[in-house]
Design an enzyme around this catalytic site. Structure first.
Site, PDB file in Angstrom:
ATOM      1  N   CYS A   2       5.436  -4.896 -11.175  1.00 52.09           N
ATOM      2  CA  CYS A   2       4.443  -6.214 -11.780  1.00 52.09           C
ATOM      3  C   CYS A   2       5.119  -7.485 -11.726  1.00 52.09           C
ATOM      4  O   CYS A   2       6.627  -7.547 -11.790  1.00 52.09           O
ATOM      5  CB  CYS A   2       4.457  -5.512 -13.440  1.00 52.09           C
ATOM      6  SG  CYS A   2       3.851  -3.979 -13.635  1.00 52.09           S
ATOM      7  N   TRP A  76       1.548  -3.114 -11.175  1.00 51.95           N
ATOM      8  CA  TRP A  76       1.933  -1.974 -10.134  1.00 51.95           C
ATOM      9  C   TRP A  76       2.199  -0.803 -11.066  1.00 51.95           C
ATOM     10  O   TRP A  76       3.228  -0.489 -12.024  1.00 51.95           O
ATOM     11  CB  TRP A  76       3.375  -2.419  -9.663  1.00 51.95           C
ATOM     12  CG  TRP A  76       3.822  -1.425  -8.472  1.00 51.95           C
ATOM     13  CD1 TRP A  76       3.632  -1.351  -6.990  1.00 51.95           C
ATOM     14  CD2 TRP A  76       4.870  -0.168  -8.521  1.00 51.95           C
ATOM     15  NE1 TRP A  76       4.298  -0.371  -6.427  1.00 51.95           N
ATOM     16  CE2 TRP A  76       5.031   0.016  -7.324  1.00 51.95           C
ATOM     17  CE3 TRP A  76       5.624   0.024  -9.678  1.00 51.95           C
ATOM     18  CZ2 TRP A  76       5.903   1.184  -7.017  1.00 51.95           C
ATOM     19  CZ3 TRP A  76       6.349   1.259  -9.350  1.00 51.95           C
ATOM     20  CH2 TRP A  76       6.604   1.603  -8.192  1.00 51.95           C
ATOM     21  N   GLY A 103       7.654  -3.395 -16.810  1.00 53.20           N
ATOM     22  CA  GLY A 103       8.927  -2.804 -17.258  1.00 53.20           C
ATOM     23  C   GLY A 103       8.207  -1.153 -17.684  1.00 53.20           C
ATOM     24  O   GLY A 103       6.921  -0.954 -17.395  1.00 53.20           O
TER      25      GLY A 103
END
Ligand code: M6R
Length: 616
Positions: A2, A76, A103
């Protein structure tokens, strides 16, 4: 992985700046994108699965109001498949708080269940929506955005970099990081947060790097950083020497091609200011404080890294063994935790990472340090976690690497490792001055020896090989000695961007199994430049030929023996053996690039891959 952007400015509309930042983060790999603005006391969000262009189309249909503060995100997928509802930013159920996050929150299932019991309804499958609701709950209790952030992250287990803003707290933004990267940019008219520096280079060159566990409160005019205990931290700004142009394609069709062609300059920038032809001394900057005595005392060197950097590590070990007579080992960083515990006091560990944010490599670095060991980081990103936490640092001066397939970073790493091997060799008196000088002269010469690799004649040869390779489904890469890691790297490049299955093997291993694959038309790429393993490599080529396999050889232009055996020659100039990996890898990068081009693959953002892998 991300990508995050957050921005607050004193005047104007900040959304276009956030979108520019998001486009720069595209290289990290993503499946959806979104933005949120806080304007007129309201939070508004637009998010779409797919490319940023899909988000822009959505923004054209459903315009957002002009705003002084905004967050943006490229996602992502980890929790929940790529879909509009899972795209960031995420809000709490009352639309009071908005969060972007990179995360993985490991205890999100428990936290979500607890919030659901309290009546919170979730609209996505993400762990991030949990953070937004925790933050909102804390904000209701405290009324202070930073206190709410501290209360929320206190409940999180796992990795996060996050930026948030809230209704009623106009002009203010908060950020936090643990085990995922986050930088703060300081500009004349605003403050900005992002996953990496290139995302903010259009706004500023002045940065602050948040350390693990730190949080930050920022407005357009000010920022305050707090350590994990909530204590105010004072930190100087660092000037980034990258330019916005370096993070652009500059007329090339793909970042990968641009970055391959930058390699002669990468070698020069990484090496030439670090030695003098007159003295033969190699000096690194202030971040490297190991003395000759320290280097003499070391009983072994350990190299660790992942992916392309791991292949550089394998070569670093061989170079140091040869030039400094220092025993070494190379480990895939993700395997370190499971390897036997050896004495760290007499060892030096070299951790190599382009990004300096690869979770597996950082974990290995921290483990070595906890065991009392010394770490040298070799890294391309100033201010990255590896650059900050390693005991000693050697920066590679590659400029930003944007293509997901790592290319120029490899050449930067090999250059740095070659210098390190000479530095250690001289310190340990394994290299005398003349030999040291000769090695440095060899390195200087390679810069121009790389030029023919970018000439039309070479391109024609590589393109022909790519046309042959493109329809194949599988391929072997072989090399011996110093050329084995080059074969590994060639195979990695081909598989990651063309999706053709490719495996690198030590050429001698072929007879022990992989030879079963070879039949008529099976492609085998052999790295066959002169050196200690040359004759045996020729024998391996004969073995492939005898079974009807097709040979593509990286070989010196004038090499008639290889030419007699190979179907395709990827020509390289002749250079000293220790430097051959720097030269030989280039046609393999180009072969992968051209093959992917023939196949119409998405070269800069191959499927499933992220530029920087920040989760273990
Ligand atoms: O940033 P790092 O050098 O630590 O990254 C390591 C790997 O993730 C990276 O080299 C990856 O294998 C590339 N996609 C290879 O092209």
């Amino acid at each position: 992985m991300c990508g995050i952007v957050g921005a607050v400015v004193a005047a104007g509309d900040v959304l276009p700046e956030v979108l520019t930042g998001l486009r720069t983060l595209e290289y990290r790999g993503y499946d959806s994108a979104g933005v949120a603005v806080l304007a007129g006391g309201l939070l508004e969000v637009r998010r779409k699965s797919g490319r940023i262009s899909a988000l822009e189309a959505e923004l054209a249909d459903r315009r957002l109001p002009s705003a002084l503060q905004a967050v943006g995100h490229t996602r992502w997928a980890t929790h929940g498949k790529p879909a509009d509802r899972n795209a960031h930013p995420h809000r709490d159920q009352d639309n009071q708080v908005v969060v972007v996050h990179n995360g993985i929150i490991e205890n999100f299932v428990e936290l979500r269940a607890e919030l659901e019991k309290e009546g919170v309804a979730f609209s996505s499958e993400t762990d991030t929506e949990v953070i937004a609701n925790l933050l909102a709950r804390q904000l209701r209790a405290t009324g202070d955005l930073h206190a709410a952030l501290l209360g929320a992250i206190d409940q999180l287990h796992g990795a996060y970099a996050l930026v948030a803003m809230a209704v009623g707290h106009e002009g203010e933004m908060v950020a936090a990081r643990r085990d995922s990267p986050l930088v703060l940019g300081v500009g004349a008219g605003g403050r900005f947060a992002a996953s990496d520096m290139p995302a903010l280079l259009h706004l500023t060159r002045d940065f602050l790097f948040l350390e693990n566990g730190e949080t930050c409160v920022f407005t357009a005019e000010s920022h305050r950083i707090f350590d994990a205990a909530g204590k105010l931290v004072s930190r100087d700004l660092a000037k980034c020497d990258w330019t916005p142009e370096q993070a652009e394609k500059g007329g090339y069709p793909h970042f990968m091609l641009k970055e391959i062609e930058e390699q002669p300059d990468v070698l020069a920038r990484t090496a030439f200011d670090r030695f003098r032809d007159s003295t033969g001394d190699v000096t690194f900057e202030d971040g490297f404080q190991l003395t000759d005595e320290d280097l003499r005392r070391a009983a072994r060197l350990r190299f660790m890294a992942m992916g392309t950097s791991f292949h550089a590590a394998l070569l670093g070990q061989q170079m140091t063994a040869e030039l400094a007579r220092l025993p070494g080992e190379t480990l895939n960083a993700s395997e370190f935790l499971y390897s036997p515990r050896l004495a760290e006091e007499t060892a030096i560990t070299v951790i190599i990472s382009q990004s300096g944010e690869t979770a597996d490599s950082l974990r290995a670095m921290r483990e070595v340090k906890e065991r009392g060991g010394t770490v040298i980081g070799i890294c391309n990103v100033q201010g990255s976690t590896l650059a900050r936490e390693a005991d000693h640092l050697i920066l590679t001066h590659c400029g930003p690497e944007v293509g997901v397939a790592s290319t120029k970073a490899f050449v930067g790493q090999l250059t740095a490792l070659y210098l390190l091997a000479i530095r250690i060799g001289r310190a340990r008196e394994e290299l005398d001055l003349d030999k040291g000088l000769a090695l440095l002269r060899d390195l200087r010469a390679v810069r121009t020896q790389l030029d023919p690799l970018f000439e039309p004649e070479t391109h024609v040869a590589i393109r022909a090989a790519a046309d042959f390779l493109a329809p194949k489904s599988s391929c072997l890469f072989l090399g011996r000695g110093l050329l084995f890691p080059v074969a590994l790297e060639g195979a990695l490049k081909l598989k990651e961007i063309s999706y053709i299955h490719a495996e690198g093997y030590p050429a001698g291993e072929m007879k022990h199994g992989p030879i079963a694959l070879i039949d008529t038309d099976f492609p085998v790429v052999v790295v066959a430049t002169p050196g200690r393993a040359y004759k045996k490599t020729l024998s391996n080529m004969e073995e492939v030929k005898a079974r009807g396999g097709r040979l593509l050889a990286v070989a010196c232009r004038e090499d008639e023996k290889v030419a007699a055996l190979a179907d395709f020659i990827l020509p390289v100039p002749s250079v000293p053996e220790l430097l051959a990996p720097i030269v030989n890898v280039v046609p393999l990068q180009l072969l992968a690039y051209e093959t992917a081009l023939v196949l119409g693959c998405d070269i800069d953002q191959p499927r499933n891959l992220a530029k920087s892998v920040t989760v273990e």
